[in-house]
Design a protein around this motif. Structure first.
Motif, PDB file in Angstrom:
ATOM      1  N   TRP A 126       0.836  -1.194   0.000  1.00 43.67           N
ATOM      2  CA  TRP A 126       0.000   0.000   0.000  1.00 43.67           C
ATOM      3  C   TRP A 126       0.873   1.247   0.000  1.00 43.67           C
ATOM      4  O   TRP A 126       1.953   1.270   0.583  1.00 43.67           O
ATOM      5  N   LYS A 135      -4.522   2.334  -1.581  1.00 51.13           N
ATOM      6  CA  LYS A 135      -5.451   1.342  -1.017  1.00 51.13           C
ATOM      7  C   LYS A 135      -6.740   1.222  -1.845  1.00 51.13           C
ATOM      8  O   LYS A 135      -7.385   0.174  -1.854  1.00 51.13           O
ATOM      9  N   GLU A 136      -7.108   2.265  -2.547  1.00 50.95           N
ATOM     10  CA  GLU A 136      -8.291   2.207  -3.431  1.00 50.95           C
ATOM     11  C   GLU A 136      -8.073   1.219  -4.580  1.00 50.95           C
ATOM     12  O   GLU A 136      -9.024   0.748  -5.177  1.00 50.95           O
ATOM     13  N   GLU A 149     -13.268  -6.472  -2.068  1.00 50.56           N
ATOM     14  CA  GLU A 149     -13.487  -5.065  -1.721  1.00 50.56           C
ATOM     15  C   GLU A 149     -12.175  -4.288  -1.757  1.00 50.56           C
ATOM     16  O   GLU A 149     -11.093  -4.852  -1.583  1.00 50.56           O
ATOM     17  N   GLN A 150     -12.310  -2.965  -1.914  1.00 50.65           N
ATOM     18  CA  GLN A 150     -11.106  -2.129  -1.849  1.00 50.65           C
ATOM     19  C   GLN A 150     -10.540  -2.119  -0.420  1.00 50.65           C
ATOM     20  O   GLN A 150     -11.294  -2.006   0.555  1.00 50.65           O
ATOM     21  N   SER A 178      -9.169   0.218   0.914  1.00 45.56           N
ATOM     22  CA  SER A 178      -9.494   1.534   1.492  1.00 45.56           C
ATOM     23  C   SER A 178     -10.814   1.505   2.265  1.00 45.56           C
ATOM     24  O   SER A 178     -11.050   2.340   3.136  1.00 45.56           O
ATOM     25  N   GLU A 179     -11.669   0.521   1.948  1.00 42.76           N
ATOM     26  CA  GLU A 179     -12.928   0.402   2.688  1.00 42.76           C
ATOM     27  C   GLU A 179     -12.851  -0.732   3.703  1.00 42.76           C
ATOM     28  O   GLU A 179     -13.169  -0.558   4.868  1.00 42.76           O
ATOM     29  N   LYS A 180     -12.408  -1.867   3.230  1.00 44.27           N
ATOM     30  CA  LYS A 180     -12.423  -3.072   4.072  1.00 44.27           C
ATOM     31  C   LYS A 180     -11.427  -2.963   5.225  1.00 44.27           C
ATOM     32  O   LYS A 180     -11.657  -3.473   6.313  1.00 44.27           O
ATOM     33  N   LYS A 233      -9.940  -0.024   6.357  1.00 48.42           N
ATOM     34  CA  LYS A 233      -9.809   1.431   6.440  1.00 48.42           C
ATOM     35  C   LYS A 233      -8.803   1.860   7.527  1.00 48.42           C
ATOM     36  O   LYS A 233      -8.078   2.827   7.362  1.00 48.42           O
ATOM     37  N   HIS A 234      -8.780   1.107   8.627  1.00 50.35           N
ATOM     38  CA  HIS A 234      -7.964   1.557   9.753  1.00 50.35           C
ATOM     39  C   HIS A 234      -6.581   0.893   9.795  1.00 50.35           C
ATOM     40  O   HIS A 234      -5.777   1.204  10.669  1.00 50.35           O
TER      41      HIS A 234
END
Lengths: 67, 67, 67, 67, 67, 67
Positions: free
Chosen positions: E9, E47-48, E55-56, E58-60, E62-63
């Motif tokens: 990433w 990450k997107e 899933e991306q 950036s969403e899955k 996120k942290h």
């Protein structure tokens, strides 16, 4: 630097490998990079493992020859 | 454009290769790219050459099957 | 396993990225691989850096749109 | 077929990109492959992200120029 | 030889890059390869653009932090 | 994340593969990444397919050994 990875169909002749390696290296030498810095990796991929237009090259391009 | 390189364990069946090539191509067709522009390359990698969690897949995932 | 690297022109929309990632993953799920095992990497390449037929895509395919 | 991925340091001039794309394509044309079938992808990598001899090229080869 | 391409990433710290380049090079030195022969390329991917489980990241994830 | 692709000459011993996979994974664990997240793919490339300085490694480095 640079590193060049070439994906081609399997079955490339030794003569073609020599010309690919020599020719690509010269392209970089001509823009000022020392030949010793150029690495070329030829990845030969079976036509069954190569898809184009959604089909295997082994079917769609059955008669195409490998150089 | 696009070029898609798929790294998988060695031993993929011909039927699975067809479905991977056809299915990935369709994903791009559905977002507006012509099928003829999509190239898919399947790189089959022996499980001995694949590491996950620091171990060879041939040991850690000995019983996992290749599709 | 598998790891999928997608080379595309730069400028892909977020929606298209979601559909590429979701769609490619489904292709593997349908041949029996768990979704969690599928990693997809989208490499966005500027059209200036993409050659086709010996020319930059930024010139040869100036009007082609990125999905 | 073929697909050629070139990893180089970031900062390649537009003229060098044209010569790399044109030159590599010619290498394949000379062994019998149609120019239209050759795709070249130039991946520009920041010198901070390129290691040689265990060090970043940005430190080890600080003064080396990009073509 | 070898050439090592690392997909990670985006947002890797300079210190982490140094440790990745130095550490990977040492792995090869310990099996008898000269450090000067080892090239490491770190490809930082937003990450997107990284999919996991469909899933991306950036969403899955996120942290999840980048080292 | 990360995915690490290692290009090497063909003929790597099983012991060297284990050390490469284990060693590279440890490099990432030491910067805070869980071992389970690290995938390493070793691509073995015949010396005939590897170019350095414009020549095949099978000729130029005929006597160099694979670890």
């Amino acid at each position: 630097m640079p590193v060049v990875v070439v994906y081609m169909w399997k079955g490339v002749s030794d003569n073609a490998k020599k010309r690919i390696i020599g020719g690509i290296t010269r392209v970089f030498v001509e823009i000022g990079i020392p030949a010793e810095a150029v690495e070329v990796v030829i990845e030969e991929v079976p036509k069954e493992n190569w898809g184009i237009g959604g089909e295997q090259a082994s079917e769609k391009l059955k008669h195409a020859e490998v150089p």
